[in-house]
Design a protein around this motif. Sequence first.
Motif, PDB file in Angstrom:
ATOM      1  N   LYS A 111       0.839  -1.208   0.000  1.00  0.00           N
ATOM      2  CA  LYS A 111       0.000   0.000   0.000  1.00  0.00           C
ATOM      3  C   LYS A 111       0.870   1.252   0.000  1.00  0.00           C
ATOM      4  CE  LYS A 111      -4.217  -1.875   1.998  1.00  0.00           C
ATOM      5  NZ  LYS A 111      -4.920  -2.182   3.243  1.00  0.00           N
ATOM      6  N   ALA A 112       1.964   1.170   0.745  1.00  0.00           N
ATOM      7  CA  ALA A 112       2.887   2.312   0.779  1.00  0.00           C
ATOM      8  C   ALA A 112       3.446   2.570  -0.624  1.00  0.00           C
ATOM      9  CB  ALA A 112       4.016   2.046   1.774  1.00  0.00           C
ATOM     10  N   LEU A 113       3.826   1.489  -1.281  1.00  0.00           N
ATOM     11  CA  LEU A 113       4.392   1.623  -2.628  1.00  0.00           C
ATOM     12  C   LEU A 113       3.388   2.232  -3.603  1.00  0.00           C
ATOM     13  CD1 LEU A 113       6.411  -1.567  -3.635  1.00  0.00           C
ATOM     14  CD2 LEU A 113       7.261   0.697  -2.995  1.00  0.00           C
ATOM     15  N   ALA A 114       2.104   1.929  -3.350  1.00  0.00           N
ATOM     16  CA  ALA A 114       1.049   2.469  -4.213  1.00  0.00           C
ATOM     17  C   ALA A 114       0.776   3.933  -3.900  1.00  0.00           C
ATOM     18  CB  ALA A 114      -0.209   1.625  -4.069  1.00  0.00           C
ATOM     19  N   GLY A 115       1.513   4.474  -2.930  1.00  0.00           N
ATOM     20  CA  GLY A 115       1.407   5.912  -2.652  1.00  0.00           C
ATOM     21  C   GLY A 115       0.472   6.269  -1.510  1.00  0.00           C
ATOM     22  N   GLY A 118      -0.753   7.088   4.509  1.00  0.00           N
ATOM     23  CA  GLY A 118      -0.911   6.473   5.833  1.00  0.00           C
ATOM     24  C   GLY A 118       0.045   5.294   5.981  1.00  0.00           C
ATOM     25  N   TYR A 119       0.126   4.480   4.946  1.00  0.00           N
ATOM     26  CA  TYR A 119       1.006   3.309   5.025  1.00  0.00           C
ATOM     27  C   TYR A 119       2.466   3.667   4.762  1.00  0.00           C
ATOM     28  CZ  TYR A 119      -2.856   0.230   5.975  1.00  0.00           C
ATOM     29  OH  TYR A 119      -3.921  -0.379   6.585  1.00  0.00           O
ATOM     30  N   MET A 120       2.702   4.725   4.005  1.00  0.00           N
ATOM     31  CA  MET A 120       4.109   5.136   3.858  1.00  0.00           C
ATOM     32  C   MET A 120       4.685   5.479   5.230  1.00  0.00           C
ATOM     33  SD  MET A 120       3.958   7.261   0.329  1.00  0.00           S
ATOM     34  CE  MET A 120       5.559   7.976   0.430  1.00  0.00           C
ATOM     35  N   ASP A 121       3.798   5.982   6.106  1.00  0.00           N
ATOM     36  CA  ASP A 121       4.257   6.336   7.444  1.00  0.00           C
ATOM     37  C   ASP A 121       4.443   5.108   8.340  1.00  0.00           C
ATOM     38  OD1 ASP A 121       5.077   8.309   9.215  1.00  0.00           O
ATOM     39  OD2 ASP A 121       3.112   8.384  10.186  1.00  0.00           O
ATOM     40  N   TYR A 122       4.128   3.921   7.836  1.00  0.00           N
ATOM     41  CA  TYR A 122       4.436   2.685   8.578  1.00  0.00           C
ATOM     42  C   TYR A 122       5.923   2.345   8.424  1.00  0.00           C
ATOM     43  CZ  TYR A 122      -0.263   0.910   9.782  1.00  0.00           C
ATOM     44  OH  TYR A 122      -1.497   0.697  10.335  1.00  0.00           O
ATOM     45  N   TYR A 123       6.547   2.924   7.430  1.00  0.00           N
ATOM     46  CA  TYR A 123       7.950   2.589   7.123  1.00  0.00           C
ATOM     47  C   TYR A 123       8.786   3.854   7.203  1.00  0.00           C
ATOM     48  CZ  TYR A 123       5.932  -1.829   5.754  1.00  0.00           C
ATOM     49  OH  TYR A 123       5.277  -3.039   5.785  1.00  0.00           O
ATOM     50  N   PHE A 125      10.531   6.199   5.010  1.00  0.00           N
ATOM     51  CA  PHE A 125      10.807   6.748   3.682  1.00  0.00           C
ATOM     52  C   PHE A 125      11.453   8.110   3.849  1.00  0.00           C
ATOM     53  CE2 PHE A 125       7.624   3.637   2.344  1.00  0.00           C
ATOM     54  CZ  PHE A 125       8.097   3.233   1.113  1.00  0.00           C
ATOM     55  N   LYS A 126      12.492   8.390   3.055  1.00  0.00           N
ATOM     56  CA  LYS A 126      13.154   9.703   3.133  1.00  0.00           C
ATOM     57  C   LYS A 126      13.396  10.226   1.726  1.00  0.00           C
ATOM     58  CE  LYS A 126      13.782   9.734   7.628  1.00  0.00           C
ATOM     59  NZ  LYS A 126      12.825  10.504   8.408  1.00  0.00           N
ATOM     60  N   GLU A 127      13.378  11.537   1.631  1.00  0.00           N
ATOM     61  CA  GLU A 127      13.681  12.153   0.339  1.00  0.00           C
ATOM     62  C   GLU A 127      15.181  12.378   0.222  1.00  0.00           C
ATOM     63  OE1 GLU A 127      11.266  14.910  -1.363  1.00  0.00           O
ATOM     64  OE2 GLU A 127       9.493  14.405  -0.167  1.00  0.00           O
ATOM     65  N   SER A 128      15.665  12.157  -0.973  1.00  0.00           N
ATOM     66  CA  SER A 128      17.079  12.412  -1.264  1.00  0.00           C
ATOM     67  C   SER A 128      17.245  12.161  -2.763  1.00  0.00           C
ATOM     68  CB  SER A 128      17.951  11.453  -0.439  1.00  0.00           C
ATOM     69  OG  SER A 128      19.307  11.735  -0.606  1.00  0.00           O
ATOM     70  N   PRO A 129      18.172  12.867  -3.415  1.00  0.00           N
ATOM     71  CA  PRO A 129      18.331  12.634  -4.861  1.00  0.00           C
ATOM     72  C   PRO A 129      18.577  11.158  -5.173  1.00  0.00           C
ATOM     73  CG  PRO A 129      19.732  14.435  -4.111  1.00  0.00           C
ATOM     74  CD  PRO A 129      19.096  13.862  -2.887  1.00  0.00           C
ATOM     75  N   LYS A 130      18.180  10.744  -6.365  1.00  0.00           N
ATOM     76  CA  LYS A 130      18.188   9.306  -6.635  1.00  0.00           C
ATOM     77  C   LYS A 130      19.585   8.674  -6.680  1.00  0.00           C
ATOM     78  CE  LYS A 130      17.617   8.714 -11.682  1.00  0.00           C
ATOM     79  NZ  LYS A 130      17.552  10.075 -12.222  1.00  0.00           N
ATOM     80  N   LYS A 147      17.015   1.926  -0.186  1.00  0.00           N
ATOM     81  CA  LYS A 147      16.642   1.527  -1.542  1.00  0.00           C
ATOM     82  C   LYS A 147      15.740   2.627  -2.125  1.00  0.00           C
ATOM     83  CE  LYS A 147      15.303  -1.627  -4.772  1.00  0.00           C
ATOM     84  NZ  LYS A 147      16.215  -2.130  -5.804  1.00  0.00           N
ATOM     85  N   TYR A 148      16.038   3.015  -3.351  1.00  0.00           N
ATOM     86  CA  TYR A 148      15.288   4.098  -4.002  1.00  0.00           C
ATOM     87  C   TYR A 148      14.049   3.544  -4.702  1.00  0.00           C
ATOM     88  CZ  TYR A 148      14.463   8.352  -6.706  1.00  0.00           C
ATOM     89  OH  TYR A 148      13.906   9.485  -7.238  1.00  0.00           O
ATOM     90  N   VAL A 149      12.915   4.233  -4.518  1.00  0.00           N
ATOM     91  CA  VAL A 149      11.688   3.849  -5.223  1.00  0.00           C
ATOM     92  C   VAL A 149      11.362   4.962  -6.223  1.00  0.00           C
ATOM     93  CG1 VAL A 149       9.257   3.212  -4.976  1.00  0.00           C
ATOM     94  CG2 VAL A 149      10.870   2.716  -3.117  1.00  0.00           C
ATOM     95  N   PRO A 150      11.637   4.748  -7.512  1.00  0.00           N
ATOM     96  CA  PRO A 150      11.485   5.830  -8.494  1.00  0.00           C
ATOM     97  C   PRO A 150      10.082   6.437  -8.493  1.00  0.00           C
ATOM     98  CG  PRO A 150      12.560   3.920  -9.484  1.00  0.00           C
ATOM     99  CD  PRO A 150      12.145   3.510  -8.113  1.00  0.00           C
ATOM    100  N   ALA A 151       9.036   5.592  -8.406  1.00  0.00           N
ATOM    101  CA  ALA A 151       7.668   6.109  -8.490  1.00  0.00           C
ATOM    102  C   ALA A 151       7.357   7.087  -7.361  1.00  0.00           C
ATOM    103  CB  ALA A 151       6.678   4.948  -8.475  1.00  0.00           C
ATOM    104  N   LEU A 152       7.978   6.888  -6.217  1.00  0.00           N
ATOM    105  CA  LEU A 152       7.709   7.766  -5.065  1.00  0.00           C
ATOM    106  C   LEU A 152       8.770   8.852  -4.933  1.00  0.00           C
ATOM    107  CD1 LEU A 152       6.802   5.024  -2.396  1.00  0.00           C
ATOM    108  CD2 LEU A 152       5.198   6.438  -3.693  1.00  0.00           C
TER     109      LEU A 152
END
Length: 546
Positions: A111-115, A118-123, A125-130, A147-152
Motif C-alpha cells: 500500500k505504501a508503494l502504491a502511494g 498512511g502506510y508510507m508512514d508505517y515505514y 521513507f526519506k527524500e534524497s536525490p536518486k 533503496k530508491y523507489v522511483p515512483a515515489l
Amino acid sequence: MLNVKDKVVYQIYPRSFMDSNGDGFGDLKGVTMKLDYLQNLGVDYLWLTPFFISPQVDNGYDVADYRRIDPKFGTMEDFEELAEEAKKRGIGLMLDMVFNHTSTEHEWFQKALAGDEGYMDYYIFKESPKDAPPTNWQSKFGGNAWKYVPALKKWYLHLFDEKQADLNWENPKVREELKEILRFWKAKGVSGFRFDVVNLISKADFENDSMGDGRSHYTDGPHVHEYLKELVGDAGIEDMITVGEMSSTSLDNCIRYSGADEHELSMVFHFQHLKVDYKNGDKWSLMAPDLGELGRFFVNWQEGMQDHNAWDALFWDNHDQPRALSRFGNEGEYWEKSAKMLAGLIHLMRGTPYIYQGDEIGMTNTHFHDIHRYRDVESKNYFEILKNNGLSEEEAIAVVDERSRDNGRTPMQWSAAANAGFSTGEPWIEVVDNFDRINAASQVEDENSIFSFYKKLISLRKSQKIISEGRISFETDLPVGAIGYTREYEGKKLCVFGNMTSEEIAVNDNGVLPAGAVLSQNDSARPDVRDAGFALRPYELVAVWG
Ligand code: GLC
C-alpha cells in the motif's frame, strides 16, 4: 513475572528439523512427529523460528503476513495440533516475532508503494536525490541500507535485505498493529515470544555515520525501552516467557531489557561471546578464538547482570551461528568430550539455557567448500564482497565455510538413513556428510552419549536450586583457556571448570573445592580434583558439589 530460572528452551528451525511430506522442506507436522524425542530430552519450551507467510528471501525473517502460516510449513490446523500435542507433554511454544521490519511483500508495504501516505508512514521513507542515499548506513547483509523507489522519488530504509523494510515505530499505529499480532497468537495459546533484533527498533536520527556502518544511530535507540514496556504491557504478555535478540548491545541496556523490575522482557540474547573470533570485529575476517576475551566476557556479563537482577539467555548456537562445536570445540578426537564440555559450561551458569537443534547430538559445521552448496543470502552476498575486496575464490570460500549461517541450518541428523532421516525427498540444503556417525538414533539410548549428557544437565537444573537460583562468581586467575566459576546457594557450593583447549591446564583451586559429588563428561570419578591443584584434561568439564 514468570519464573524462567529452572526452564530450558529448545530452538527449532522448522525448515531443517523434520519433513513430514517428502518435499525436502521441514514443516510443522514434522515438529509434532518429534515431540516425544523433545519430551525425552526434558525441555520446557520450543522456540520456533518464523513459519509465517513469506517470500523466504531471508528464510522467513521477511514476513508478509504475521497471522497466516506459509503453506511450505503447513496449515493453521497443523499449528493447532502441534500446540495441543506439545501441551500434553508439558511443552510450551514460543513464536518468533520479526517486528523491526516486514517483507516488502507485506500488504502494508504494498500500500505504501502504491502511494498511500498512511502506510508510507508505517515505514521509513526519506527524500534524497536518486543517486544519493539519505545516509551512508550499511545493510547488515552488505551494501547501502537504503533503496530508491522511483515512483515515489523516495528511499526506504532496510537494515537487512532490500526486501526487508524497516518499520517506523514512532508511528503509534504501527505499535498498535504489532500488539494486535501478539494478542492474536496469545489467544491461540502460545506460551511466549522471541523478538527478532528488537533493540534496533528506535532510530535516533538519520545522519551520516562518520565512524562506522550506522549502527550507533539505531542500536539501543532513544525510545527502545519505552516501546518495549508499552508493547509488553498493552499486549498483556508480561507473564509469558519472552526473550529479545539484541544486536551489538551494551550491558547497561541488557540490564534494563531484562531487569526484574523493568517490565520489559524475561531475558536477552547478546552476542559478545560469539565475536571473540572476529578479527578486528569483522565477522568475515578469520581469527582463532581469543579465549582470554571469552573468559573476560563471561565474568563481566554474568556478574554484571547478576548485580542488577537481570537475566541472560545462555547459548552457543542458533540459526545464525556456525556450530560452537566446530568453532570452540573439536570435531575429531575430542568430539564427544568437547560437545559435553561446551554444554556443561553454559548449562550450569546463571541464566536460562537454550539448546539449538542438533547441539544435543554434537552436530558440526557443513564444510561445503563450494558456494553453490550454500543457500543463505548473507553468505552469497559476502562471498562476492570478499572477492571484490581482493580475496581469491579459494580464500573467499574458506571464510564462508567458517562463518556461514548455513553451518547451523543443515538438516537435523536423525539417523544414518538416507538424508539423515530428515526427509524422503531432496533436502532444500544438503545434509552434512557425517550423519552416518553423528545422529540422534545412535545416541538416545546410550547413557554415555552427548544426548544423555544434555538430558542430565536439564534434569539437574530442575532438581538443584543452586543451578537455577545460585549466585555466580568467576575464578579470574585461571590460565587462558580454562573457565571456572562457583555457584552458591544457602551455604552450599558448586564449582565448575571447563578446559576449552586440547592441552592439559593446571588449575590451582587453593584448596577451596567442596567435598560433594563430581560430575565430569562420563561421570568418571576424579578423586584428584580436590587436591590443592589438579590438571584439567583436554576439553574436560569438571563440576564439584559441596
Ligand atoms: C535476526 C535473525 C536472522 C535474520 C535477522 C533479520 O538476526 O535471527 O536470522 O536474518 O534477524 O531479521
